[in-house]
Every structure is written in C-alpha cells, then in structure tokens.
Design a protein around this motif. Sequence first.
Motif, PDB file in Angstrom:
ATOM      1  N   PHE A  97     -52.684  26.871  87.893  1.00 19.52           N
ATOM      2  CA  PHE A  97     -52.301  27.195  86.517  1.00 19.52           C
ATOM      3  C   PHE A  97     -53.152  26.400  85.531  1.00 19.52           C
ATOM      4  CE2 PHE A  97     -48.604  27.885  89.196  1.00 19.52           C
ATOM      5  CZ  PHE A  97     -48.198  29.157  88.799  1.00 19.52           C
ATOM      6  N   VAL A  98     -53.523  27.064  84.433  1.00 18.07           N
ATOM      7  CA  VAL A  98     -54.293  26.413  83.375  1.00 18.07           C
ATOM      8  C   VAL A  98     -53.395  26.248  82.149  1.00 18.07           C
ATOM      9  CG1 VAL A  98     -56.276  26.590  81.839  1.00 18.07           C
ATOM     10  CG2 VAL A  98     -56.479  27.328  84.228  1.00 18.07           C
ATOM     11  N   HIS A  99     -53.394  25.055  81.577  1.00 17.42           N
ATOM     12  CA  HIS A  99     -52.610  24.704  80.403  1.00 17.42           C
ATOM     13  C   HIS A  99     -53.524  24.104  79.328  1.00 17.42           C
ATOM     14  CE1 HIS A  99     -48.487  24.395  82.486  1.00 17.42           C
ATOM     15  NE2 HIS A  99     -49.328  24.633  83.479  1.00 17.42           N
ATOM     16  N   HIS A 100     -52.987  23.892  78.150  1.00 13.27           N
ATOM     17  CA  HIS A 100     -53.591  22.982  77.174  1.00 13.27           C
ATOM     18  C   HIS A 100     -52.482  22.069  76.670  1.00 13.27           C
ATOM     19  CE1 HIS A 100     -52.887  25.471  73.174  1.00 13.27           C
ATOM     20  NE2 HIS A 100     -51.806  25.441  73.909  1.00 13.27           N
ATOM     21  N   SER A 135     -50.983  18.026  87.137  1.00 17.82           N
ATOM     22  CA  SER A 135     -51.726  17.569  88.316  1.00 17.82           C
ATOM     23  C   SER A 135     -53.012  16.873  87.880  1.00 17.82           C
ATOM     24  CB  SER A 135     -52.079  18.758  89.223  1.00 17.82           C
ATOM     25  OG  SER A 135     -50.951  19.537  89.530  1.00 17.82           O
ATOM     26  N   PHE A 136     -53.709  17.502  86.939  1.00 12.84           N
ATOM     27  CA  PHE A 136     -54.965  16.961  86.405  1.00 12.84           C
ATOM     28  C   PHE A 136     -55.058  17.331  84.933  1.00 12.84           C
ATOM     29  CE2 PHE A 136     -55.702  17.808  90.892  1.00 12.84           C
ATOM     30  CZ  PHE A 136     -56.278  16.625  91.342  1.00 12.84           C
ATOM     31  N   LEU A 137     -55.832  16.542  84.186  1.00 14.44           N
ATOM     32  CA  LEU A 137     -56.162  16.886  82.814  1.00 14.44           C
ATOM     33  C   LEU A 137     -57.673  16.878  82.665  1.00 14.44           C
ATOM     34  CD1 LEU A 137     -53.296  15.105  82.716  1.00 14.44           C
ATOM     35  CD2 LEU A 137     -53.448  15.874  80.340  1.00 14.44           C
ATOM     36  N   GLU A 146     -57.175  12.288  86.697  1.00 19.40           N
ATOM     37  CA  GLU A 146     -56.115  12.488  87.680  1.00 19.40           C
ATOM     38  C   GLU A 146     -54.744  12.235  87.073  1.00 19.40           C
ATOM     39  OE1 GLU A 146     -55.050  10.961  92.201  1.00 19.40           O
ATOM     40  OE2 GLU A 146     -56.079   9.597  90.821  1.00 19.40           O
ATOM     41  N   GLY A 147     -53.849  13.230  87.198  1.00 22.04           N
ATOM     42  CA  GLY A 147     -52.466  13.068  86.798  1.00 22.04           C
ATOM     43  C   GLY A 147     -51.643  12.791  88.047  1.00 22.04           C
ATOM     44  N   ARG A 148     -50.879  13.788  88.488  1.00 23.58           N
ATOM     45  CA  ARG A 148     -50.153  13.615  89.756  1.00 23.58           C
ATOM     46  C   ARG A 148     -51.058  13.857  90.954  1.00 23.58           C
ATOM     47  NH1 ARG A 148     -43.740  14.907  89.095  1.00 23.58           N
ATOM     48  NH2 ARG A 148     -43.579  14.360  86.888  1.00 23.58           N
ATOM     49  N   GLY A 149     -52.202  14.461  90.720  1.00 21.79           N
ATOM     50  CA  GLY A 149     -53.202  14.594  91.773  1.00 21.79           C
ATOM     51  C   GLY A 149     -52.881  15.662  92.798  1.00 21.79           C
ATOM     52  N   TRP A 150     -53.588  15.580  93.920  1.00 21.82           N
ATOM     53  CA  TRP A 150     -53.477  16.578  94.995  1.00 21.82           C
ATOM     54  C   TRP A 150     -52.257  16.373  95.875  1.00 21.82           C
ATOM     55  CZ3 TRP A 150     -56.464  20.307  93.707  1.00 21.82           C
ATOM     56  CH2 TRP A 150     -57.782  20.131  93.301  1.00 21.82           C
ATOM     57  N   VAL A 169     -56.152  21.183  79.669  1.00 19.07           N
ATOM     58  CA  VAL A 169     -57.267  20.716  78.859  1.00 19.07           C
ATOM     59  C   VAL A 169     -56.711  20.012  77.634  1.00 19.07           C
ATOM     60  CG1 VAL A 169     -59.439  21.338  77.760  1.00 19.07           C
ATOM     61  CG2 VAL A 169     -58.560  22.739  79.631  1.00 19.07           C
ATOM     62  N   MET A 170     -57.234  18.831  77.345  1.00 14.30           N
ATOM     63  CA  MET A 170     -56.723  18.038  76.235  1.00 14.30           C
ATOM     64  C   MET A 170     -57.211  18.611  74.907  1.00 14.30           C
ATOM     65  SD  MET A 170     -56.767  14.120  77.713  1.00 14.30           S
ATOM     66  CE  MET A 170     -58.021  14.229  78.997  1.00 14.30           C
ATOM     67  N   GLY A 171     -56.256  19.071  74.105  1.00 14.31           N
ATOM     68  CA  GLY A 171     -56.562  19.682  72.827  1.00 14.31           C
ATOM     69  C   GLY A 171     -55.774  20.965  72.650  1.00 14.31           C
ATOM     70  N   SER A 172     -55.985  21.620  71.510  1.00 13.42           N
ATOM     71  CA  SER A 172     -55.333  22.901  71.214  1.00 13.42           C
ATOM     72  C   SER A 172     -56.389  23.991  71.208  1.00 13.42           C
ATOM     73  CB  SER A 172     -54.644  22.843  69.851  1.00 13.42           C
ATOM     74  OG  SER A 172     -54.084  24.096  69.521  1.00 13.42           O
ATOM     75  N   PHE A 173     -56.176  25.027  71.993  1.00 14.20           N
ATOM     76  CA  PHE A 173     -57.200  26.051  72.162  1.00 14.20           C
ATOM     77  C   PHE A 173     -56.688  27.443  71.804  1.00 14.20           C
ATOM     78  CE2 PHE A 173     -58.368  22.390  74.656  1.00 14.20           C
ATOM     79  CZ  PHE A 173     -59.636  22.156  74.139  1.00 14.20           C
TER      80      PHE A 173
END
Length: 236
Positions: A97-100, A135-137, A146-150, A169-173
């Motif tokens: 999943f992809v987030h911002h 999981s990652f940013l 690395e957030g919670r990682g693999w 991704v860090m920011g607003s897109f």
Amino acid sequence: MLIVLICTITLFVPALGSDAPCHNIGGTCQDDHLHCSGSYHTGLCSGGTHRRCCSHSSAAGTDSGMCSHVKVYSRASWGARAPKHVTTMHTPASLFFVHHTEGNFCHDFASCATQMRGIQNYHMDSRGWSDIGYSFLVGEDGAVYEGRGWHHVGAHTQGYNSRGFAASVMGSFMHRKPNDAALNAIKNLIQCGIDHGYITSGYSLYGHRDVGSTDCPGDALYSEIRTWPHYSTHHP
C-alpha cells in the motif's frame, strides 16, 4: 486488535532540546570542531548545526534491508524510540500500500529524520500506539526510512496490516506527485522486498483510498501509482 492509521497528520513536533536520537546509537553530542574518534552524524542532536553526534556505531546510515538500489536508513539512524510491543509479520506478503503523511515535505537526511521522530512521537504519545504506524517512509531526498520494517506488523491500512506492507511518502501529494527520487525509492524498496523474500513477485499494489474512506495518498500520487504495472483494480 490492530489500530488503523489515518493518513491525515498535520502536527509533527519533535521534542525540543533532546539528544536522545544520538544517545540511542551510543553517541555523544558535541561541537563538530572537536575531535571525534568515531564519525559524525548529522540531524541527531539538539542545538545548532555545528552540534553533531559523534558515534562509533555503524547503525547511523546503515542500509537496514540490504537493498542495493535504494538507501534505507535504519531506525537507529534516524533516532527511533523502542516500540512498546511488536507483532511478527508473516512473509512473503502479497499486498503493498502507498500512503502520504499529509505533513511537511523533506529533502535531506536532517529534515527527514526530524520528520520521522515527530511522526513517531505523534503516533506513540498522542495516538497511544505501540510505534510509528507505517512499515517504511520515503523522503524526497530519495531515501527510505525504516518504520516497523519487514519483520513487524504495521498499523497503516485497516483490515490489511498483517497481509501487506505500506510505504508513506512524507508530504502532501494532492496537487503534485513526489519527485522522481521518491517515486524510484518506492519502486526499488518493493523490488528489494521481492529479492529478499518479504514480498511475493506477483504482489498487488494499492493506494490507501482503495481500501478505506480517505483521500490518501493524495490525488497526484494516486494517479501516478495507478500507472505502475502491479497496480490492481481488484479489491484485495
């Protein structure tokens, strides 16, 4: 019960005056004109830019996933706090999943590491979660953080946390997509996960809004990932 991570995060306020990120990797904060028998690392100390972390630890700046085509900064590198508890992730996972974050943009290690610490503090102290949720940013410096990682189940996508990983991704897109460095970092992170057996080669890619009532990961980023080969129009 896994807690859902809401993409809308507008307050990333790291603790002021804290040298904890440096201490977390066994370092000492000092003026960088002084001799350091190890090596200096930027962005882990309070005070002016001349005050940096002197550490012998290789954790600062290590590639935490052995990913050859993308820089992955470990939790120790950006100064993460220890999680309150963890749940083991069973891999390989078939969903990504992809987030911002809808917070501030960052374009270098120091600003991205500050963002990471602020996000983790917000999730743990304000939300009461066990750790940072993703999981990652990814920063627009082209690096992955690395957030919670693999290895640990995240708190990012309701109903799917134990079935997939998420990169935010860090920011607003909403109105622009991330730069190419950030987009390539996501793609290379996924390939790294496949290469190391954390993600299936036939994985399905989704935006957060595909499985939740949210505008995450922003209109512009969402339009971009819909052009990627593994994007799926089928409900997971």
